[in-house]
Design a protein around this motif. Sequence first.
Motif, PDB file in Angstrom:
ATOM      1  N   UNK A  46     -20.398  31.256  31.100  1.00 29.37           N
ATOM      2  CA  UNK A  46     -21.488  30.770  31.956  1.00 29.37           C
ATOM      3  C   UNK A  46     -21.130  30.800  33.434  1.00 29.37           C
ATOM      4  N   UNK A  47     -19.846  30.673  33.755  1.00 33.04           N
ATOM      5  CA  UNK A  47     -19.430  30.674  35.162  1.00 33.04           C
ATOM      6  C   UNK A  47     -19.330  32.076  35.741  1.00 33.04           C
ATOM      7  N   UNK A  48     -19.548  33.109  34.900  1.00 31.69           N
ATOM      8  CA  UNK A  48     -19.479  34.483  35.379  1.00 31.69           C
ATOM      9  C   UNK A  48     -18.128  35.137  35.168  1.00 31.69           C
ATOM     10  N   UNK A  49     -17.164  34.372  34.655  1.00 29.75           N
ATOM     11  CA  UNK A  49     -15.841  34.942  34.366  1.00 29.75           C
ATOM     12  C   UNK A  49     -15.984  35.928  33.216  1.00 29.75           C
ATOM     13  N   UNK A  50     -15.352  37.091  33.353  1.00 27.99           N
ATOM     14  CA  UNK A  50     -15.390  38.074  32.282  1.00 27.99           C
ATOM     15  C   UNK A  50     -13.962  38.347  31.814  1.00 27.99           C
ATOM     16  N   UNK A  75     -14.700  45.654  37.852  1.00 28.95           N
ATOM     17  CA  UNK A  75     -14.045  44.540  38.530  1.00 28.95           C
ATOM     18  C   UNK A  75     -12.843  44.042  37.751  1.00 28.95           C
ATOM     19  N   UNK A  76     -12.388  42.854  38.104  1.00 29.85           N
ATOM     20  CA  UNK A  76     -11.225  42.264  37.446  1.00 29.85           C
ATOM     21  C   UNK A  76     -11.639  41.627  36.123  1.00 29.85           C
ATOM     22  N   UNK A  77     -10.929  41.990  35.068  1.00 26.01           N
ATOM     23  CA  UNK A  77     -11.219  41.492  33.722  1.00 26.01           C
ATOM     24  C   UNK A  77      -9.919  40.947  33.136  1.00 26.01           C
ATOM     25  N   UNK A  78      -9.955  39.698  32.719  1.00 29.75           N
ATOM     26  CA  UNK A  78      -8.785  39.095  32.105  1.00 29.75           C
ATOM     27  C   UNK A  78      -8.595  39.586  30.676  1.00 29.75           C
ATOM     28  N   UNK A  79      -7.347  39.584  30.234  1.00 25.05           N
ATOM     29  CA  UNK A  79      -7.013  39.929  28.852  1.00 25.05           C
ATOM     30  C   UNK A  79      -6.324  38.715  28.245  1.00 25.05           C
ATOM     31  N   UNK A  80      -6.909  38.186  27.164  1.00 22.39           N
ATOM     32  CA  UNK A  80      -6.377  36.990  26.504  1.00 22.39           C
ATOM     33  C   UNK A  80      -5.928  37.317  25.091  1.00 22.39           C
ATOM     34  N   UNK A  81      -4.841  36.684  24.666  1.00 22.67           N
ATOM     35  CA  UNK A  81      -4.395  36.711  23.275  1.00 22.67           C
ATOM     36  C   UNK A  81      -4.351  35.262  22.816  1.00 22.67           C
ATOM     37  N   UNK A  83      -6.415  32.873  23.267  1.00 14.88           N
ATOM     38  CA  UNK A  83      -6.811  31.943  24.314  1.00 14.88           C
ATOM     39  C   UNK A  83      -5.901  31.874  25.525  1.00 14.88           C
ATOM     40  N   UNK A  84      -4.829  32.630  25.536  1.00 10.87           N
ATOM     41  CA  UNK A  84      -3.868  32.608  26.652  1.00 10.87           C
ATOM     42  C   UNK A  84      -3.974  33.894  27.459  1.00 10.87           C
ATOM     43  N   UNK A  85      -4.168  33.774  28.764  1.00 12.61           N
ATOM     44  CA  UNK A  85      -4.282  34.940  29.640  1.00 12.61           C
ATOM     45  C   UNK A  85      -2.927  35.625  29.748  1.00 12.61           C
ATOM     46  N   UNK A  86      -2.902  36.922  29.407  1.00 14.63           N
ATOM     47  CA  UNK A  86      -1.649  37.675  29.466  1.00 14.63           C
ATOM     48  C   UNK A  86      -1.684  38.760  30.524  1.00 14.63           C
ATOM     49  N   UNK A  87      -2.883  39.116  30.986  1.00 10.50           N
ATOM     50  CA  UNK A  87      -2.994  40.189  31.987  1.00 10.50           C
ATOM     51  C   UNK A  87      -4.358  40.145  32.623  1.00 10.50           C
ATOM     52  N   UNK A  88      -4.475  40.816  33.742  1.00  8.85           N
ATOM     53  CA  UNK A  88      -5.755  41.057  34.375  1.00  8.85           C
ATOM     54  C   UNK A  88      -5.828  42.537  34.690  1.00  8.85           C
ATOM     55  N   UNK A  89      -6.886  43.199  34.248  1.00 11.58           N
ATOM     56  CA  UNK A  89      -7.083  44.619  34.489  1.00 11.58           C
ATOM     57  C   UNK A  89      -8.192  44.803  35.506  1.00 11.58           C
ATOM     58  N   UNK A  90      -8.050  45.821  36.336  1.00 13.44           N
ATOM     59  CA  UNK A  90      -9.129  46.167  37.269  1.00 13.44           C
ATOM     60  C   UNK A  90      -9.834  47.394  36.715  1.00 13.44           C
ATOM     61  N   UNK A  91     -11.132  47.226  36.415  1.00 15.45           N
ATOM     62  CA  UNK A  91     -11.929  48.305  35.839  1.00 15.45           C
ATOM     63  C   UNK A  91     -12.835  48.858  36.929  1.00 15.45           C
ATOM     64  N   UNK A  92     -12.827  50.176  37.100  1.00 15.13           N
ATOM     65  CA  UNK A  92     -13.680  50.802  38.122  1.00 15.13           C
ATOM     66  C   UNK A  92     -15.119  50.825  37.681  1.00 15.13           C
TER      67      UNK A  92
END
Length: 92
Positions: A46-50, A75-81, A83-92
């Motif tokens: 809901x906050x717009x986080x992807x 844009x920036x997309x988090x990667x979770x395993x 429930x824990x954020x392990x990376x952030x990827x930038x997608x064009x």
Amino acid sequence: MSRQLEANVQEIKDRVTRMESRVVQLGDHVGANLRAKLRIHRVRDASGDQYVEVDSYDVSISRILTELEEAGWSGDVGVNVRGRRIATLHVK
């Protein structure tokens, strides 16, 4: 983004893809099934986080990027395993 930076980013992406391919080939040699399709679940809260939630650390970066690009995400997309954020990827 400058052309040189774009060229460098593309070169890094290509090298990572080649390295992942070699790791899978090594896994085949020792009997590890690294080709299994693991789940990638795309989430926009809901906050717009992807972010994406993946089953394990074995999901390749290139597969995550391909799925996000095909879905039209950018844009920036988090990667979770789990429930824990392990990376952030930038997608064009």
